[in-house]
Write an enzyme that holds these catalytic residues in place. Structure first.
Site, PDB file in Angstrom:
ATOM      1  N   ASP A   8       6.772   4.441   3.996  1.00  0.00           N
ATOM      2  CA  ASP A   8       6.399   5.048   2.722  1.00  0.00           C
ATOM      3  C   ASP A   8       7.125   4.248   1.648  1.00  0.00           C
ATOM      4  O   ASP A   8       8.314   4.468   1.391  1.00  0.00           O
ATOM      5  CB  ASP A   8       6.815   6.526   2.674  1.00  0.00           C
ATOM      6  CG  ASP A   8       6.473   7.168   1.341  1.00  0.00           C
ATOM      7  OD1 ASP A   8       5.418   6.840   0.775  1.00  0.00           O
ATOM      8  OD2 ASP A   8       7.274   7.999   0.865  1.00  0.00           O
ATOM      9  N   GLU A  67       1.516   3.093   3.589  1.00  0.00           N
ATOM     10  CA  GLU A  67       0.664   3.778   2.619  1.00  0.00           C
ATOM     11  C   GLU A  67       0.085   2.776   1.618  1.00  0.00           C
ATOM     12  O   GLU A  67       0.783   1.868   1.172  1.00  0.00           O
ATOM     13  CB  GLU A  67       1.483   4.841   1.872  1.00  0.00           C
ATOM     14  CG  GLU A  67       0.662   5.737   0.990  1.00  0.00           C
ATOM     15  CD  GLU A  67       1.507   6.850   0.393  1.00  0.00           C
ATOM     16  OE1 GLU A  67       1.651   7.888   1.057  1.00  0.00           O
ATOM     17  OE2 GLU A  67       2.026   6.658  -0.718  1.00  0.00           O
ATOM     18  N   ASP A 139      10.861  11.433   1.997  1.00  0.00           N
ATOM     19  CA  ASP A 139      10.295  10.082   2.134  1.00  0.00           C
ATOM     20  C   ASP A 139      10.171   9.681   3.603  1.00  0.00           C
ATOM     21  O   ASP A 139       9.196   9.036   3.998  1.00  0.00           O
ATOM     22  CB  ASP A 139      11.144   9.065   1.363  1.00  0.00           C
ATOM     23  CG  ASP A 139      11.189   9.381  -0.123  1.00  0.00           C
ATOM     24  OD1 ASP A 139      10.149   9.234  -0.783  1.00  0.00           O
ATOM     25  OD2 ASP A 139      12.259   9.801  -0.607  1.00  0.00           O
TER      26      ASP A 139
END
Length: 173
Positions: A8, A67, A139
């Site tokens: 992430d 991502e 996160d």
């Protein structure tokens, strides 16, 4: 058995999560955050690259799932996020890992069941799916959710054949 590294990306905090996939079974291997703690962007990018490289060396994953960049209201933030994402991808490629990208809404849809899920919902579902004793840091939970998404989608795509796999990845129109 496959080890998946989920990332992430963030220019100040980059979450990571590693899961093991054995058939349909997923198990938690590790997770955490790369915290840059400095103000200048070039140094932050260097720290992200070094951190992701160290994680890859330590855990020896089979692939990296990350991502995709989303369009934020603040263009400057989106550019910094894109650069953080880029150095994480380069770290993976330099270690010979295949890279897979997933949209945030797709990750939330896969893990929670709705593309508009809140961070707390993602944390809860990651905890449940991986049978963790507590919610991971936000996160890190997002990174684990990205890895979980890769497992679920790669299983489904592999079963539907290579032409559909390429179509699903946007390679055929």
């Amino acid at each position: 058995m496959t080890l998946i590294l989920g990332i992430d990306p963030g220019s100040r905090i980059t979450g990571y999560g590693i899961i093991r996939q054995q058939g349909r079974q997923l198990s938690y291997v590790g997770s955490g955050c790369i915290r840059t703690g400095v103000d200048d962007l070039p140094t932050r990018l260097k720290l992200i690259y070094a951190g992701v490289s160290e994680i890859i060396t330590q855990f020896q994953p089979d692939c990296l799932a990350i991502e995709q960049v989303f369009m934020a209201k603040n263009a400057d933030s989106a550019l910094k996020l894109g650069q953080a994402r880029g150095v994480a991808i380069v770290a993976g490629v330099n270690h010979g890992l295949p890279i897979f990208e997933y949209a945030a809404r797709q990750v939330k849809q896969t893990v929670v069941g709705t593309g508009a899920a809140e961070k707390s919902q993602v944390q809860h579902m990651v905890r449940t799916l991986l049978k963790l004793s507590a919610n991971p840091q936000a996160d890190a939970a997002d990174a684990l959710a990205i890895a979980i998404t890769h497992c679920h989608l790669s299983q489904n795509l592999t079963r539907i054949g290579p032409d559909r796999l390429n179509l699903a990845r946007g390679r055929l129109r």
